[in-house]
Design a protein around this motif. Structure first.
Motif, PDB file in Angstrom:
ATOM      1  N   GLY A 175       0.822  -1.209   0.000  1.00 55.93           N
ATOM      2  CA  GLY A 175       0.000   0.000   0.000  1.00 55.93           C
ATOM      3  C   GLY A 175       0.852   1.253   0.000  1.00 55.93           C
ATOM      4  N   GLN A 176       0.186   2.403   0.169  1.00 51.76           N
ATOM      5  CA  GLN A 176       0.870   3.686   0.204  1.00 51.76           C
ATOM      6  C   GLN A 176       0.434   4.472   1.422  1.00 51.76           C
ATOM      7  OE1 GLN A 176      -0.217   5.297  -3.691  1.00 51.76           O
ATOM      8  NE2 GLN A 176       1.913   5.064  -4.356  1.00 51.76           N
ATOM      9  N   ILE A 177       1.321   5.332   1.906  1.00 48.72           N
ATOM     10  CA  ILE A 177       1.003   6.181   3.036  1.00 48.72           C
ATOM     11  C   ILE A 177       1.367   7.614   2.682  1.00 48.72           C
ATOM     12  CG2 ILE A 177       3.252   5.835   4.166  1.00 48.72           C
ATOM     13  CD1 ILE A 177       1.729   6.020   6.843  1.00 48.72           C
ATOM     14  N   TYR A 178       0.518   8.551   3.124  1.00 52.86           N
ATOM     15  CA  TYR A 178       0.712   9.980   2.881  1.00 52.86           C
ATOM     16  C   TYR A 178       0.876  10.691   4.212  1.00 52.86           C
ATOM     17  CZ  TYR A 178      -1.064   9.176  -1.875  1.00 52.86           C
ATOM     18  OH  TYR A 178      -1.249   8.734  -3.163  1.00 52.86           O
ATOM     19  N   LEU A 179       1.611  11.803   4.210  1.00 53.16           N
ATOM     20  CA  LEU A 179       1.672  12.629   5.419  1.00 53.16           C
ATOM     21  C   LEU A 179       0.309  13.252   5.689  1.00 53.16           C
ATOM     22  CD1 LEU A 179       5.127  14.429   4.905  1.00 53.16           C
ATOM     23  CD2 LEU A 179       4.632  12.407   6.292  1.00 53.16           C
ATOM     24  N   LEU A 180      -0.333  13.756   4.649  1.00 55.36           N
ATOM     25  CA  LEU A 180      -1.696  14.282   4.750  1.00 55.36           C
ATOM     26  C   LEU A 180      -2.629  13.194   4.224  1.00 55.36           C
ATOM     27  CD1 LEU A 180      -3.783  16.458   5.275  1.00 55.36           C
ATOM     28  CD2 LEU A 180      -3.104  17.579   3.131  1.00 55.36           C
ATOM     29  N   GLU A 181      -3.241  12.485   5.142  1.00 57.09           N
ATOM     30  CA  GLU A 181      -3.978  11.276   4.767  1.00 57.09           C
ATOM     31  C   GLU A 181      -5.339  11.552   4.145  1.00 57.09           C
ATOM     32  OE1 GLU A 181      -4.148   9.071   8.363  1.00 57.09           O
ATOM     33  OE2 GLU A 181      -1.994   8.635   8.420  1.00 57.09           O
ATOM     34  N   ASP A 182      -6.011  12.619   4.568  1.00 56.84           N
ATOM     35  CA  ASP A 182      -7.352  12.930   4.079  1.00 56.84           C
ATOM     36  C   ASP A 182      -7.272  13.291   2.594  1.00 56.84           C
ATOM     37  OD1 ASP A 182      -9.771  14.423   3.401  1.00 56.84           O
ATOM     38  OD2 ASP A 182     -10.201  14.415   5.558  1.00 56.84           O
ATOM     39  N   VAL A 183      -7.813  12.429   1.756  1.00 57.99           N
ATOM     40  CA  VAL A 183      -7.701  12.615   0.307  1.00 57.99           C
ATOM     41  C   VAL A 183      -8.334  13.923  -0.135  1.00 57.99           C
ATOM     42  CG1 VAL A 183      -8.293  11.660  -1.951  1.00 57.99           C
ATOM     43  CG2 VAL A 183      -7.680  10.127  -0.064  1.00 57.99           C
ATOM     44  N   GLU A 184      -9.537  14.195   0.391  1.00 56.41           N
ATOM     45  CA  GLU A 184     -10.259  15.404  -0.016  1.00 56.41           C
ATOM     46  C   GLU A 184      -9.467  16.658   0.349  1.00 56.41           C
ATOM     47  OE1 GLU A 184     -13.220  17.198  -2.060  1.00 56.41           O
ATOM     48  OE2 GLU A 184     -13.128  15.032  -1.694  1.00 56.41           O
ATOM     49  N   LEU A 185      -8.948  16.697   1.561  1.00 59.14           N
ATOM     50  CA  LEU A 185      -8.173  17.867   1.989  1.00 59.14           C
ATOM     51  C   LEU A 185      -6.833  17.945   1.248  1.00 59.14           C
ATOM     52  CD1 LEU A 185      -8.833  17.861   5.841  1.00 59.14           C
ATOM     53  CD2 LEU A 185      -9.823  19.370   4.113  1.00 59.14           C
ATOM     54  N   ARG A 186      -6.274  16.789   0.936  1.00 52.48           N
ATOM     55  CA  ARG A 186      -5.025  16.793   0.182  1.00 52.48           C
ATOM     56  C   ARG A 186      -5.244  17.353  -1.212  1.00 52.48           C
ATOM     57  NH1 ARG A 186      -3.680  11.668   0.891  1.00 52.48           N
ATOM     58  NH2 ARG A 186      -4.242  10.871  -1.174  1.00 52.48           N
ATOM     59  N   GLU A 187      -6.345  16.974  -1.833  1.00 49.27           N
ATOM     60  CA  GLU A 187      -6.648  17.501  -3.163  1.00 49.27           C
ATOM     61  C   GLU A 187      -6.948  18.988  -3.117  1.00 49.27           C
ATOM     62  OE1 GLU A 187      -6.563  16.023  -6.083  1.00 49.27           O
ATOM     63  OE2 GLU A 187      -5.902  14.103  -5.258  1.00 49.27           O
ATOM     64  N   ALA A 188      -7.610  19.427  -2.051  1.00 50.07           N
ATOM     65  CA  ALA A 188      -8.029  20.827  -1.952  1.00 50.07           C
ATOM     66  C   ALA A 188      -6.874  21.745  -1.559  1.00 50.07           C
ATOM     67  CB  ALA A 188      -9.171  20.960  -0.944  1.00 50.07           C
ATOM     68  N   PHE A 189      -6.054  21.303  -0.607  1.00 50.00           N
ATOM     69  CA  PHE A 189      -5.072  22.217  -0.016  1.00 50.00           C
ATOM     70  C   PHE A 189      -3.618  21.726  -0.079  1.00 50.00           C
ATOM     71  CE2 PHE A 189      -8.950  23.256   2.593  1.00 50.00           C
ATOM     72  CZ  PHE A 189      -9.179  24.499   2.014  1.00 50.00           C
ATOM     73  N   GLY A 190      -3.373  20.541  -0.606  1.00 48.89           N
ATOM     74  CA  GLY A 190      -1.999  20.036  -0.638  1.00 48.89           C
ATOM     75  C   GLY A 190      -1.049  20.968  -1.365  1.00 48.89           C
ATOM     76  N   SER A 191      -1.453  21.464  -2.507  1.00 46.70           N
ATOM     77  CA  SER A 191      -0.604  22.359  -3.290  1.00 46.70           C
ATOM     78  C   SER A 191      -0.375  23.677  -2.567  1.00 46.70           C
ATOM     79  CB  SER A 191      -1.230  22.600  -4.665  1.00 46.70           C
ATOM     80  OG  SER A 191      -0.444  23.481  -5.432  1.00 46.70           O
ATOM     81  N   THR A 192      -1.441  24.218  -1.959  1.00 46.08           N
ATOM     82  CA  THR A 192      -1.327  25.482  -1.234  1.00 46.08           C
ATOM     83  C   THR A 192      -0.407  25.336  -0.026  1.00 46.08           C
ATOM     84  OG1 THR A 192      -3.451  26.367  -1.937  1.00 46.08           O
ATOM     85  CG2 THR A 192      -2.618  27.133   0.162  1.00 46.08           C
ATOM     86  N   ILE A 193      -0.570  24.261   0.730  1.00 46.84           N
ATOM     87  CA  ILE A 193       0.311  24.007   1.881  1.00 46.84           C
ATOM     88  C   ILE A 193       1.768  23.947   1.407  1.00 46.84           C
ATOM     89  CG2 ILE A 193       0.988  22.255   3.575  1.00 46.84           C
ATOM     90  CD1 ILE A 193      -1.997  21.577   3.866  1.00 46.84           C
ATOM     91  N   GLY A 194       1.995  23.241   0.309  1.00 43.66           N
ATOM     92  CA  GLY A 194       3.351  23.119  -0.208  1.00 43.66           C
ATOM     93  C   GLY A 194       3.950  24.447  -0.609  1.00 43.66           C
ATOM     94  N   ARG A 195       3.186  25.276  -1.320  1.00 46.13           N
ATOM     95  CA  ARG A 195       3.712  26.581  -1.745  1.00 46.13           C
ATOM     96  C   ARG A 195       4.029  27.468  -0.552  1.00 46.13           C
ATOM     97  NH1 ARG A 195      -0.288  26.094  -5.694  1.00 46.13           N
ATOM     98  NH2 ARG A 195      -1.695  27.538  -4.608  1.00 46.13           N
ATOM     99  N   VAL A 196       3.152  27.484   0.440  1.00 46.44           N
ATOM    100  CA  VAL A 196       3.401  28.308   1.624  1.00 46.44           C
ATOM    101  C   VAL A 196       4.639  27.800   2.365  1.00 46.44           C
ATOM    102  CG1 VAL A 196       2.503  29.010   3.875  1.00 46.44           C
ATOM    103  CG2 VAL A 196       0.993  29.020   1.872  1.00 46.44           C
ATOM    104  N   ALA A 197       4.761  26.463   2.509  1.00 50.30           N
ATOM    105  CA  ALA A 197       5.944  25.905   3.173  1.00 50.30           C
ATOM    106  C   ALA A 197       7.212  26.285   2.413  1.00 50.30           C
ATOM    107  CB  ALA A 197       5.808  24.397   3.277  1.00 50.30           C
ATOM    108  N   HIS A 198       7.183  26.175   1.100  1.00 53.18           N
ATOM    109  CA  HIS A 198       8.342  26.520   0.264  1.00 53.18           C
ATOM    110  C   HIS A 198       8.706  27.994   0.438  1.00 53.18           C
ATOM    111  CE1 HIS A 198      10.230  26.344  -4.066  1.00 53.18           C
ATOM    112  NE2 HIS A 198      11.098  26.680  -3.129  1.00 53.18           N
ATOM    113  N   SER A 199       7.700  28.838   0.585  1.00 47.84           N
ATOM    114  CA  SER A 199       7.926  30.288   0.586  1.00 47.84           C
ATOM    115  C   SER A 199       8.711  30.781   1.792  1.00 47.84           C
ATOM    116  CB  SER A 199       6.586  31.027   0.528  1.00 47.84           C
ATOM    117  OG  SER A 199       5.899  30.960   1.776  1.00 47.84           O
ATOM    118  N   HIS A 200       8.895  29.945   2.816  1.00 46.66           N
ATOM    119  CA  HIS A 200       9.632  30.437   3.990  1.00 46.66           C
ATOM    120  C   HIS A 200      11.086  30.730   3.661  1.00 46.66           C
ATOM    121  CE1 HIS A 200      11.376  26.391   4.505  1.00 46.66           C
ATOM    122  NE2 HIS A 200      12.151  26.879   5.462  1.00 46.66           N
ATOM    123  N   HIS A 201      11.571  30.253   2.502  1.00 49.76           N
ATOM    124  CA  HIS A 201      12.946  30.540   2.074  1.00 49.76           C
ATOM    125  C   HIS A 201      12.993  31.605   0.983  1.00 49.76           C
ATOM    126  CE1 HIS A 201      16.514  27.812   3.208  1.00 49.76           C
ATOM    127  NE2 HIS A 201      15.762  27.998   4.270  1.00 49.76           N
TER     128      HIS A 201
END
Length: 878
Positions: A175-201
């Motif tokens: 199987g597979q495991i994700y850090l953000l397990e909720d599929v719906e929330l991952r689809e909705a906000f995964g990209s946004t979370i990633g961009r904000v995390a990246h932006s700290h640099h």
């Protein structure tokens, strides 16, 4: 709650349960998902200390603390809806998770496939003077692996955080495991979370440009829970910068890990700092313990950290105000304005911090001083050389990045008259190299003393370049400023080589003492197929084109031709004002020998130059390594006159540009050797040709010399030069011995059977002892039989020089001494024919010869009227 953040106002306002809440279910879903994500990330970040040794704490306690710091800075009334809080929480969890190898699903092998691994491994190996190979890049030496891993993870972690919300790991069960397990929330906000995390640099300007607002809520959330990426990113960067207290460096871990170097200063500084408090919009840090004199470095680091927090808060506040968001509660950090102010709450003990660090208080004056005449003198070609070196470096870099041919690329130097101004003109230098973005134009280009080739900007702007075998000529970061020696108005138009023409920027200087202007380029301001154009306005073209240093010296086009003699980039020069133009080939090794010599010594007298060409042109050969690499192009000097040398006949090439002032053994060769320079002014250079290459080239010269075309004296001196260069003179005659010319090989054979050699010397008109040169022998030496152990040498530059110290020469003539020591020889004999002969005997006899000076009969014939006695330097096997 699993993690202790409930006291933070931002968390409470977003997730705390409330009576009659119509959105209780979506709120709880966000919170539950965030808690599970925290549990997953907590396991990843436990591996950071193993991968990034000596870092301060980056575990889940640091991540939890950022909620508290964000709430402290934002204030209790700051508005953050649950979706924004969820994005902030996800970004907090991911922003540093990439500092562990475990954060990469493919582990270290995945990391090794990145460009960062290639670039940084090469850079670190070269710092330790190890030339990278494919094998070493894949498997670095164990002693450097930890440092490489640390550097690469630091470079990758911010960018990798953008992918972590959507990344998956393969389970052993399939199987597979994700850090953000909720599929719906991952689809909705995964990209946004990633961009904000990246932006700290990122810098704050990039946050404003790259992030957006009004990210719609997920389908399971209320419609008014839209997310502002920029607002959330401002909170993250402020909170991350502000968390510098002892929770990052707990005492027990500090004692146990014993970090060293810069890491120790970080631990020491943060170990003493308490949690900050807020008073009247000001964030206040204090220290529980004073910093003693031994901790001064840590105190100054604390000061730098406080200033960084203040900078981030001020920048974020300005952006939020511009976007018309609510202001942050904290607007400044106490003590950031001066060391004295910070020392009130973070106390030094036994010493006083004064802001006396090394700095450049007047950078304009420094650039004027070191970037112009005081560094380069009155050499008018020096500023043009610096521009051409930058252009050549840019082209070679692009060749490497795009794997183009070794002759790809073009530099153009053109002169353009200024309308209505008779003595004024523009000088343009164009190239199609890697070009410069606005970041480079406003950064390394104008940062005096900082070269882009040694700047972190290089890896970020041109990924992959550090892992290529590039050897830029520019390395001091001051050459560009030399143009202000010949012009005040300077304009640089450039674009990154992958960008479109509409992305070109212009950096304009009206003088070095005023701030430059940056603007977008106008249509056609950057010529087609050009990446960079540097234009300088020449106010007195006569001073530049009439001569380099003096009106009686070389015209500009001749000086330029000589300067670029070995340049591996095509260069076109056009000057419609005086009608001169030329095209320099990208392969200087194929240019005709006659042309090569003419361009090398354009200042020589025309008659001398043409005579030299007749003698030397057939001997011009490349200096080649065993793998075909080129180290120069030259011929052994066969001419008796040395006027060519004063005109620069022995030169060194650094990156294709010619230097004359540090030749490799003058009077030995006519040509150019590859080399290097350690001088910022680049007035001199030194040869870097390997001894084996020079030896092989010199041996080849001996083989190709036409012995029928040269006098015996010329051949003898040529043999000496070949030996000095480490070569084998082969069939060239080496000396006159036993009444005939013999080769070096024949002499070495005689040494085995003869234990005494007598070198013919004489006393000149100044009563000094000199080696008798073969070219000055009278007919008697050819009519009579000379003893077998009498040697007559040939010399060139050292002929007619005294071979003894003055006091020794007088003592010999007065009959006071016969035996002398090597210390009695004049140092001017080094590298002379006598020195070569003595070194040969020393090597063959495996001992130090004894030296005697005496008068003796050198002829073996029994004559009724024997010739007079001759002076000899007798060398005897001891």
């Amino acid at each position: 709650m699993v993690f202790e953040v409930s006291r933070g106002s931002l968390w409470r306002e977003a997730f705390a349960p409330r009576k009659g809440d119509p959105h209780d279910a979506p709120r709880k879903r966000l919170l539950d998902s965030l808690e599970r994500m925290r549990d997953n990330v907590a396991q990843l970040v436990t591996t950071i200390p193993a991968d990034c040794k000596d870092l301060t704490i980056h575990d889940v306690s640091h991540l939890d603390a950022l909620w508290e710091m964000a709430s402290l800075i934002a204030g209790s009334e700051y508005a953050l809806n649950p979706a924004e809080a969820f994005v902030l929480g996800g970004a907090i969890l991911l922003h540093d998770a990439g500092l562990s190898v475990a954060a990469f699903p493919g582990g270290l092998e995945q990391i090794k496939q990145t460009q960062e691994w290639q670039d940084l491994t090469c850079a670190i190996l070269r710092q330790h003077e190890i030339e990278p190979t494919a094998e070493l890049i894949e498997h670095p030496p164990a002693e450097y692996l930890g440092g490489i891993k640390f550097a690469v993870l630091r470079a990758l972690h911010a960018g990798h955080s953008e992918r972590l919300a959507s990344a998956s790991w393969q389970l052993a069960s399939g199987g597979q495991i994700y850090l953000l397990e909720d599929v719906e929330l991952r689809e909705a906000f995964g990209s946004t979370i990633g961009r904000v995390a990246h932006s700290h640099h990122w810098d704050i300007t990039r946050v404003a440009e790259k992030l957006v607002d009004n990210i719609g809520a997920g389908t399971m959330l209320p419609a008014d829970w839209a997310v502002s990426e920029r607002k959330v990113a401002c909170l993250l960067r402020c909170a991350d910068a502000a968390h510098i207290d002892r929770r990052r460096a707990p005492t027990i871990l500090y004692a146990a890990t014993r970090p060293t170097g810069v890491s120790n200063s970080h631990w020491n500084a943060q170990n003493k700092i308490n949690k900050p408090v807020v008073e009247g919009g000001t964030l206040i840090y204090s220290a529980g313990q004073p910093f003693k004199a031994a901790d001064a470095g840590a105190w100054w680091l604390a000061y730098d950290l406080v200033r960084l927090v203040d900078k981030e808060i001020r920048a974020a506040s300005a952006l939020l105000e511009e976007l018309q968001f609510a202001p942050l509660q904290v607007q400044r950090v106490l003590g950031a304005e001066s060391p004295r102010a910070l020392s009130i709450h973070i106390r030094p003990e036994g010493w006083r911090p004064i802001d006396a660090e090394i700095r450049v208080s007047d950078p304009i004056h420094l650039a004027q001083t070191l970037g112009g005449r005081h560094l380069y003198g009155r050499d008018r070609i020096a500023p043009i050389r610096e521009l051409l070196q930058n252009a050549a470096d840019a082209i070679r870099a692009r060749r490497s990045l795009e794997e183009r041919s070794a002759d790809w690329g073009k530099i153009s130097v053109s002169i353009e008259a200024v309308a209505g101004e008779e003595n004024k003109c523009w000088l343009h230098v164009d190239d199609n190299g890697i070009g410069m973005s606005e970041r480079v134009l406003c950064g390394p280009l104008v940062d005096f003393g900082k070269s882009i080739w040694s700047s972190p900007v290089l890896r970020e702007e041109y990924p992959g370049l550090q892992s290529k075998r590039i050897h830029p000529v520019g390395k001091f970061g001051i050459g560009f400023f030399s143009v202000f020696e010949i012009a005040q108005y300077v304009k640089v138009v450039s674009k990154h080589y992958e960008a479109g023409m509409s992305d070109a920027n212009v950096l304009e200087f009206s003088s070095i003492s005023t701030r430059p202007l940056i603007r977008r380029a106008e249509p056609r301001e950057l010529p087609r197929d050009v990446s960079t154009r540097v234009s300088i306005r020449i106010e007195d073209q006569g001073a530049l084109f009439g001569g380099v240093n003096d009106p009686d010296e070389l015209p500009f086009d001749n000086a330029l031709l000589r300067l670029i003699l070995m340049l591996d980039v095509q260069l076109e020069y056009k000057n419609p004002i005086d009608g001169t133009e030329f095209i320099h080939s990208a392969n200087p090794y194929t240019v005709g020998a006659d042309t090569f010599i003419r361009e090398l010594i354009p200042a020589a007298d025309k008659k001398d130059r043409e005579a030299l060409i007749r003698v030397q042109s057939t001997l011009i050969r490349p200096m080649l390594g065993s793998d075909g690499s080129k180290f120069g192009r030259a011929s052994l000097l066969m001419s008796e006159f040395d006027r060519y040398n004063r005109a620069g006949g022995t030169a060194v090439s650094v990156g294709g540009f010619i230097y004359t002032h540090a030749p490799y053994r003058p009077f030995l060769i006519l040509g150019v050797l590859e080399g290097n320079t350690d001088e910022a002014a680049r007035k001199s250079a030194y040869s870097t040709v390997p001894k084996a290459v020079l030896s092989a080239w010199a041996s080849e010269q001996a083989r190709i010399i036409d012995r029928q075309r040269f006098s015996k004296a010329d051949l003898l001196t040529a043999s000496q030069k070949v030996i000095l260069l480490g070569g084998d003179p082969g069939m060239l005659p080496y000396c006159f011995a036993g009444g005939r010319l013999i080769t070096y090989g024949e002499l070495r054979g005689l040494v085995d059977s003869i234990s005494v050699f007598n070198v013919l010397i004489g006393v000149d008109y100044a009563s000094e002892f000199c080696v008798v040169n073969y070219s000055k022998l009278s007919s008697v030496y050819f009519d009579l039989s000379v003893k077998e152990n009498v040697v007559i040498l040939a010399d060139w530059d050292f002929a007619d020089r005294s071979i003894f110290r003055d006091d020794i020469g007088e003592a010999i003539k007065n009959g006071d001494t016969k035996e002398i020591g090597f210390h009695d020889l004049d140092m001017g004999t080094q590298n002379s024919s006598l020195d070569i002969f003595i070194q040969t005997l020393r090597s063959k006899w495996a001992c130090e010869p004894r030296l005697f000076v005496e008068e003796m009969q050198i002829f073996s014939a029994e004559l009724y009227s024997p010739p007079e006695l001759r002076w000899v330097l007798s060398l005897r096997r001891s």
